[in-house]
Design an enzyme around this catalytic site. Structure first.
Site, PDB file in Angstrom:
ATOM      1  N   SER A   1       0.820  -1.293   0.071  1.00 23.48           N
ATOM      2  CA  SER A   1       0.057  -0.072  -0.047  1.00 23.48           C
ATOM      3  C   SER A   1       0.873   1.094  -0.038  1.00 23.48           C
ATOM      4  CB  SER A   1      -0.838   0.156   1.230  1.00 23.48           C
ATOM      5  OG  SER A   1      -1.643   1.379   1.298  1.00 23.48           O
TER       6      SER A   1
ATOM      7  N   HIS B   1      -1.894  -1.227  -3.820  1.00 30.68           N
ATOM      8  CA  HIS B   1      -2.901  -0.928  -3.297  1.00 30.68           C
ATOM      9  C   HIS B   1      -2.851   0.716  -3.171  1.00 30.68           C
ATOM     10  CE1 HIS B   1      -6.554  -1.135  -0.689  1.00 30.68           C
ATOM     11  NE2 HIS B   1      -6.000  -0.491  -0.048  1.00 30.68           N
TER      12      HIS B   1
ATOM     13  N   ASP C   1      -4.605   3.954  -1.804  1.00 26.84           N
ATOM     14  CA  ASP C   1      -5.573   4.427  -0.965  1.00 26.84           C
ATOM     15  C   ASP C   1      -6.244   5.950  -1.059  1.00 26.84           C
ATOM     16  OD1 ASP C   1      -6.183   2.589   0.854  1.00 26.84           O
ATOM     17  OD2 ASP C   1      -4.133   3.110   1.686  1.00 26.84           O
TER      18      ASP C   1
ATOM     19  N   MET D   1      -8.352   9.179  -0.011  1.00 27.10           N
ATOM     20  CA  MET D   1      -9.361   9.733   1.008  1.00 27.10           C
ATOM     21  C   MET D   1      -9.767  11.160   0.773  1.00 27.10           C
ATOM     22  SD  MET D   1      -6.885   8.390   4.028  1.00 27.10           S
ATOM     23  CE  MET D   1      -6.135   6.720   4.072  1.00 27.10           C
TER      24      MET D   1
ATOM     25  N   HIS E   1      -8.586   2.062  -3.617  1.00 32.57           N
ATOM     26  CA  HIS E   1      -9.501   1.940  -2.375  1.00 32.57           C
ATOM     27  C   HIS E   1      -9.923   3.277  -2.320  1.00 32.57           C
ATOM     28  CE1 HIS E   1      -9.848   1.100   2.291  1.00 32.57           C
ATOM     29  NE2 HIS E   1     -11.065   1.280   1.582  1.00 32.57           N
TER      30      HIS E   1
ATOM     31  N   MET F   1     -12.086   5.731  -0.273  1.00 28.66           N
ATOM     32  CA  MET F   1     -12.526   6.117   0.915  1.00 28.66           C
ATOM     33  C   MET F   1     -13.146   7.460   0.900  1.00 28.66           C
ATOM     34  SD  MET F   1      -9.456   4.618   3.438  1.00 28.66           S
ATOM     35  CE  MET F   1      -8.363   4.304   1.977  1.00 28.66           C
TER      36      MET F   1
ATOM     37  N   MET G   1     -11.881  -4.620   6.257  1.00 23.65           N
ATOM     38  CA  MET G   1     -10.874  -3.602   6.981  1.00 23.65           C
ATOM     39  C   MET G   1     -10.775  -4.477   8.296  1.00 23.65           C
ATOM     40  SD  MET G   1     -10.297  -1.085   4.909  1.00 23.65           S
ATOM     41  CE  MET G   1      -9.427  -0.525   6.240  1.00 23.65           C
TER      42      MET G   1
ATOM     43  N   GLY H   1      -8.562   5.153   7.447  1.00 24.51           N
ATOM     44  CA  GLY H   1      -8.358   6.755   7.280  1.00 24.51           C
ATOM     45  C   GLY H   1      -6.715   6.955   7.478  1.00 24.51           C
TER      46      GLY H   1
ATOM     47  N   GLY I   1      -2.607   4.684   7.933  1.00 25.89           N
ATOM     48  CA  GLY I   1      -1.967   3.535   8.113  1.00 25.89           C
ATOM     49  C   GLY I   1      -1.223   3.519   9.460  1.00 25.89           C
ATOM     50  N   GLY I   2      -0.689   2.405   9.743  1.00 27.51           N
ATOM     51  CA  GLY I   2       0.055   2.079  10.954  1.00 27.51           C
ATOM     52  C   GLY I   2      -0.833   1.864  12.052  1.00 27.51           C
TER      53      GLY I   2
ATOM     54  N   ASP J   1      -7.281  -5.508   4.829  1.00 28.98           N
ATOM     55  CA  ASP J   1      -6.522  -4.079   4.895  1.00 28.98           C
ATOM     56  C   ASP J   1      -6.241  -3.478   6.403  1.00 28.98           C
ATOM     57  OD1 ASP J   1      -5.306  -1.811   4.038  1.00 28.98           O
ATOM     58  OD2 ASP J   1      -7.006  -0.867   3.136  1.00 28.98           O
ATOM     59  N   GLY J   2      -5.214  -3.389   6.700  1.00 29.16           N
ATOM     60  CA  GLY J   2      -4.994  -2.788   7.984  1.00 29.16           C
ATOM     61  C   GLY J   2      -4.224  -3.502   8.820  1.00 29.16           C
ATOM     62  N   GLY J   3      -3.049  -3.258   9.337  1.00 27.02           N
ATOM     63  CA  GLY J   3      -2.381  -3.874  10.410  1.00 27.02           C
ATOM     64  C   GLY J   3      -1.793  -5.319  10.019  1.00 27.02           C
TER      65      GLY J   3
ATOM     66  N   SER K   1       2.728  -0.252   6.190  1.00 24.95           N
ATOM     67  CA  SER K   1       3.958   0.143   7.056  1.00 24.95           C
ATOM     68  C   SER K   1       4.862  -1.099   7.108  1.00 24.95           C
ATOM     69  CB  SER K   1       3.403   0.234   8.479  1.00 24.95           C
ATOM     70  OG  SER K   1       2.380   1.075   8.545  1.00 24.95           O
TER      71      SER K   1
HETATM   72  C1  DX5 Z   1      -5.928   2.529   5.982  1.00 26.83           C
HETATM   73  C2  DX5 Z   1      -5.744   2.203   4.283  1.00 26.83           C
HETATM   74  C3  DX5 Z   1      -4.750   1.058   4.189  1.00 26.83           C
HETATM   75  C4  DX5 Z   1      -3.483   1.537   4.862  1.00 26.83           C
HETATM   76  C5  DX5 Z   1      -2.859   0.241   5.592  1.00 26.83           C
HETATM   77  O1  DX5 Z   1      -7.179   3.356   5.891  1.00 26.83           O
HETATM   78  O2  DX5 Z   1      -6.996   1.646   3.700  1.00 26.83           O
HETATM   79  O3  DX5 Z   1      -4.528   0.651   2.896  1.00 26.83           O
HETATM   80  O4  DX5 Z   1      -2.433   1.696   3.875  1.00 26.83           O
HETATM   81  O5  DX5 Z   1      -1.505   0.681   6.422  1.00 26.83           O
HETATM   82  P1  DX5 Z   1      -0.891  -0.416   7.197  1.00 26.83           P
HETATM   83  O6  DX5 Z   1      -0.733  -1.646   6.445  1.00 26.83           O
HETATM   84  O7  DX5 Z   1       0.056   0.378   7.859  1.00 26.83           O
HETATM   85  O8  DX5 Z   1      -2.086  -0.570   8.420  1.00 26.83           O
HETATM   86 ZN    ZN Z   2      -6.699   0.432   1.600  1.00 27.72          ZN
END
Ligand code: DX5
Ligand code: ZN
Length: 224
Positions: free
Chosen positions: A7, A32, A34, A36, A65, A67, A136, A141, A143-144, A174-176, A197
């Site tokens: 991402s 990926h 994002d 927003m 993606h 958002m 999700m 919103g 990363g990290g 997606d996420g963490g 991340s």
């Molecule tokens: C969060 C995004 C993710 C984000 C994930 O809202 O949709 O795609 O980049 O980041 P990590 O892998 O750091 O959680």
């Molecule tokens: Zn995403």
């Protein structure tokens, strides 16, 4: 085949081309992206010009993606800019059937995203219209953030439903996502794992990607 999708939200935007080349050389097939709008989520990221520029420098499939509060208004334009997959949030699509048909009609893969609080039952009437469903595992919103384990339950239930209905959409998370949870995610039934991340906030994003991809694929060998 199980895939890790880097991402770019976690990449160094001043060196975006080089960052993308690192994961492309390491064997990624999808990226990926994002988007927003500062309205559906409390953050603003990037839009059409960045996607158009990325499209020119990579052969990776762009998994976009959205958002944003009004994906119906912009989906077509994202495909024109270079998106291969368009992911819309169930929470902002009152006419989801029409939205998915329209994305497919424009020649892209159609994906739906569910926030942590949205149940998979909300998709029961459109599962035959989706190419991928993104669960999700953080609130969207940023990363990290830390992985929300309930996402594993949703993936298992969705994989079961897919089998029951004889469908073959991909299941995405997606996420963490990080090296220490990749195995559990794959064994739950997930096919595409987005990683920000844990790929780009490392000294060697290509190596981090490869290690995650290897770990994910090894986990498929022990899938029951
Ligand atoms: C969060 C995004 C993710 C984000 C994930 O809202 O949709 O795609 O980049 O980041 P990590 O892998 O750091 O959680
Ligand atoms: Zn995403």
């Amino acid at each position: 085949m199980v895939e890790i999708l880097p991402s770019i939200l976690a990449a160094d935007f001043a060196r975006l081309g080089e960052e993308i080349a690192k994961v492309e050389r390491a064997g990624a097939s999808m990226l990926h992206v994002d988007v927003m709008d500062g309205h559906f989520v409390p953050n603003i990221s990037l839009g059409f010009p960045v996607i158009e520029s990325i499209r020119k420098i990579t052969r990776l499939k762009l998994d976009v993606h959205l958002m944003i509060s009004d994906p119906d208004r912009y989906a077509h334009e994202f495909i024109r800019a270079g998106a291969d997959h368009v992911l819309v949030h169930q929470e902002v699509c009152p006419n989801l059937d029409r939205t998915l048909r329209s994305i497919r009609g424009d020649g892209a893969l159609a994906g739906v995203v569910l926030n942590p609080a949205t149940p998979i039952s909300t998709l029961s009437e459109v599962l035959d219209l989706v190419d991928h469903v993104l669960i999700m595992s953080v609130n969207p919103g940023y990363g990290g953030q830390s992985f929300i384990p309930n996402a594993l339950k949703k993936i298992k239930a969705l994989a079961w439903k897919r089998k029951e209905l004889g469908l073959n959409f991909a299941i995405e998370i997606d996420g963490g996502v990080a090296l220490d949870n990749v195995g559990d995610i794959v064994r739950a039934g997930c096919d595409w794992l987005v990683a920000g991340s844990s790929v780009f906030h490392t000294p060697d994003p290509g190596a981090a990607f490869s290690q995650m991809q290897r770990t994910a694929r090894e986990a498929t060998l022990v899938k029951v």
